[in-house]
Design an enzyme around this catalytic site. Structure first.
Site, PDB file in Angstrom:
ATOM      1  N   HIS A 270       0.799  -1.226   0.000  1.00  0.00           N
ATOM      2  CA  HIS A 270       0.000   0.000   0.000  1.00  0.00           C
ATOM      3  C   HIS A 270       0.830   1.274   0.000  1.00  0.00           C
ATOM      4  CE1 HIS A 270       1.030  -1.103   4.104  1.00  0.00           C
ATOM      5  NE2 HIS A 270       0.919   0.163   4.430  1.00  0.00           N
ATOM      6  N   CYS A 271       2.117   1.183   0.266  1.00  0.00           N
ATOM      7  CA  CYS A 271       2.920   2.406   0.413  1.00  0.00           C
ATOM      8  C   CYS A 271       4.140   2.469  -0.502  1.00  0.00           C
ATOM      9  CB  CYS A 271       3.396   2.554   1.870  1.00  0.00           C
ATOM     10  SG  CYS A 271       2.158   3.246   2.977  1.00  0.00           S
ATOM     11  N   ILE A 272       5.031   1.502  -0.377  1.00  0.00           N
ATOM     12  CA  ILE A 272       6.359   1.636  -0.969  1.00  0.00           C
ATOM     13  C   ILE A 272       6.358   1.850  -2.483  1.00  0.00           C
ATOM     14  CG2 ILE A 272       8.634   0.572  -1.201  1.00  0.00           C
ATOM     15  CD1 ILE A 272       8.091  -0.900   1.421  1.00  0.00           C
ATOM     16  N   VAL A 275       3.805   5.685  -2.790  1.00  0.00           N
ATOM     17  CA  VAL A 275       4.048   6.955  -2.114  1.00  0.00           C
ATOM     18  C   VAL A 275       5.224   7.763  -2.677  1.00  0.00           C
ATOM     19  CG1 VAL A 275       4.745   7.944   0.111  1.00  0.00           C
ATOM     20  CG2 VAL A 275       2.894   6.260   0.010  1.00  0.00           C
TER      21      VAL A 275
END
Length: 438
Positions: A270-272, A275
Site C-alpha cells: 500500500h505504500c512503498i 508513495v
C-alpha cells in the site's frame, strides 16, 4: 469546555473517516482508550460488519471489535452526519496513483468538502492519509477556511502520517513513534496532546505539516530505492552465476555502514511502490526531477518481467514450453503472513502466464480467492486457492514462490516439486538441483 479539557477527560468525540487498514485499527485503539468514536465509511458492507463486530482487517480481531461495539464506544456510519457532533476528525482515506503515476487526491478533497459542511469552533482535523507535501496547507485548509472560521483560533488542522505495517507482530499502532505537524503551533500542540491521550510513544513535533508530509515520503522512497537497487544487483549476480542471497549474508556481517535489503518479485503493498511518486509528481511543480525515484520505479515495474523470463528459462531446461505447462504460484499476498494483495507481483505474473498459455493455479492460505484483472488479458479471471498437500505439488511442472508465508516446510516442498523458481529464498539449502533462485 474547551477542546484540551475534553481530550484530557476523554470527553472529546472522535470521528474516523475511512475504515480501511489504517482507519479501523485507529478507531478501535482510540475507543479502547475511552473516547466515543464514530467510524465513517462510504462502503455499506464495511459499516454493517463493524456494527456487527466482524473484522475484515487482519490487525483487528473480531472479538476485540465486538467488545468495543458492545460497549457503545464505537459505532459506524455510511454518511458524514456524525461530524456535526465530533470534536476531532481523523482523515484516513485512500490516496492512490492514477494511470500516469500522479497522486489522485479525490477522496481527500471530497472528504474535506464533507468536513467543511459540519465544521465548527473548537474542532481539530487531522490528516493521516499519506499525501504529497503541501496537501494539508494548500488543499485542505483553503476549503475549510471558506466557512469563515479562522485556523488556529476557531479550528485546528494538522498532519500525522500513518505508519501502520499490516501483519507486523513487533511494530504496531501501540509502539510506533508518530510525527505531528500543525498549520499553527497551537494546532501542533493540540494534535500531539490528542495522540498522547491514547498512545504511549514518542510524538515528534514537526515545525510544519510539510515536514510531516515529507518525512513519510522519505521513509517510503528510501525503501523503494534500496529494494530496487538490490533487485538490480540480483539480476546482475544471476548473470554472473553468483548467489545474491549469500552475498547479502556476507555483507551484513559488517557491524556498521550496511543495512540489508532483499530481492523480491516486485516491491508491492500500500505504500512503498506508490508513495514515492507523490514526491516525484510534486517535484515537477518546482522544475525538479527525482531521478532516483523514477529509476527505482522503472526497475520495480520490470521485476515481474524478469521473473517470467526466469520461469521460461527454467521450463526450457526440461524441454517444456510455457504453453500447456502446469504452474503453481505459491503465495499471492504482497508480503508474508498477510491477506493483502495490493500491487502484488502475482497480478502481473499470473496474467502473463495465462496469456502465454500456462495452466495456472495458486496457493495462499491468507487469500482464498483472487480476481486477476490486467491489461494484457481479455477479461478478468477468478481463481481460488488450492488446498495444499505435498502430493498435489507433484502434479505441477513448476512451482513459483512469490510469497514465503511462514509455517511451511520449504525443504519438503523442494523435494516434492519437479521444478521451483524461488524469488524469496524460502528454500535455504542449495543442494536441490531442481530449485532456481532469483
Amino acid at each position: 469546555m474547551n477542546l484540551e479539557k475534553k481530550i484530557k477527560g476523554k470527553k472529546a468525540k472522535v470521528a474516523v473517516i475511512g475504515l480501511g487498514y489504517v482507519g479501523l485499527p485507529t478507531a478501535v485503539h482510540i475507543a479502547k482508550a475511552g473516547f466515543e468514536v464514530f467510524g465513517i465509511d462510504i462502503k455499506n458492507e464495511r459499516v454493517k460488519k463493524v456494527n456487527s463486530g466482524i473484522s475484515y482487517i487482519g490487525d483487528v480481531k473480531s472479538k476485540e471489535l465486538k467488545e468495543i461495539v458492545k460497549s457503545k464506544k464505537l459505532k459506524a456510519f455510511a454518511n458524514h452526519s456524525p461530524l456535526k457532533n465530533s470534536d476531532i476528525i481523523l482523515i484516513c482515506v485512500p490516496t492512490p496513483l492514477d494511470k500516469t503515476k500522479n497522486p489522485d487526491l479525490t477522496y481527500v478533497k471530497e472528504t474535506t468538502k464533507e468536513i467543511a459542511k459540519y465544521l465548527h469552533k473548537e474542532q481539530l482535523i487531522i490528516l493521516e492519509s499519506t499525501c504529497p507535501p503541501e496537501t494539508t496547507r494548500k488543499v485542505i485548509l483553503p476549503e475549510l477556511e471558506k466557512t469563515g472560521l479562522k485556523i488556529g483560533k476557531d479550528f485546528y488542522l494538522a498532519h500525522c502520517p500513518e505508519r501502520i505495517d499490516p501483519g507486523n507482530k513487533k511494530w504496531n499502532l501501540k509502539n510506533i513513534p508518530r510525527v505531528v505537524g500543525g498549520v499553527t503551533k497551537k494546532c501542533t500542540r493540540l494534535a500531539k496532546f490528542f495522540y498522547q491521550s491514547f498512545l504511549e510513544v514518542e510524538i515528534f513535533e514537526a515545525s510544519s505539516p510539510e515536514v510531516a508530509e515529507m518525512a513519510k515520503l522519505l521513509e517510503n522512497a528510501f525503501r523503494l530505492v534500496n529494494i530496487s537497487f538490490i533487485n538490480e544487483l540480483a539480476l546482475l549476480a544471476g548473470r554472473m552465476g553468483i548467489d545474491i542471497w549469500e552475498v547479502i549474508e556476507a555483507a551484513k556481517t559488517k557491524p556498521f555502514g550496511f543495512m540489508p535489503f532483499y530481492p523480491s518479485p516486485k516491491c508491492s503493498g500500500h505504500c512503498i511502490p506508490i508513495v514515492p511518486f507523490f514526491l516525484a509528481s510534486k517535484a515537477k511543480e518546482y522544475n525538479f526531477w527525482t531521478r532516483f525515484i523514477e529509476l527505482a520505479g522503472e526497475i520495480n515495474e520490470q521485476m515481474p518481467h524478469f521473473v517470467m523470463t526466469k520461469v521460461i528459462w527454467v521450463l526450457n531446461l526440461k524441454g517444456k514450453p510455457v504453453r500447456g505447462s502446469k504452474v503453481l504460484v505459491w503465495g499471492v499476498a504482497y508480503k508474508r503472513d498477510v491477506g493483502d494483495t495490493r500491487e502484488s507481483a502475482a497480478y502481473d505474473i499470473i496474467a502473463d502466464l495465462i496469456r502465454k498459455g500456462a495452466k495456472v493455479d495458486y496457493f495462499d492460505p491468507f487469500v482464498p480467492k483472487l480476481e486477476v484483472s490486467h491489461r494484457i488479458i481479455k477479461k478478468p479471471v477468478l481463481l481460488k486457492s488450492i488446498k495444499y498437500s505435498p502430493q498435489k505439488i507433484k502434479k505441477y511442472d513448476l512451482v513459483l514462490i512469490l510469497t514465503d508465508h511462514s509455517g511451511f516446510n520449504y525443504e519438503k516442498l523442494a523435494k516434492n516439486a519437479k521444478l521451483v523458481v524461488d524469488t524469496r529464498n524460502a528454500i535455504k539449502s542449495r543442494k536441490h538441483k531442481n530449485v532456481f533462485w532469483l
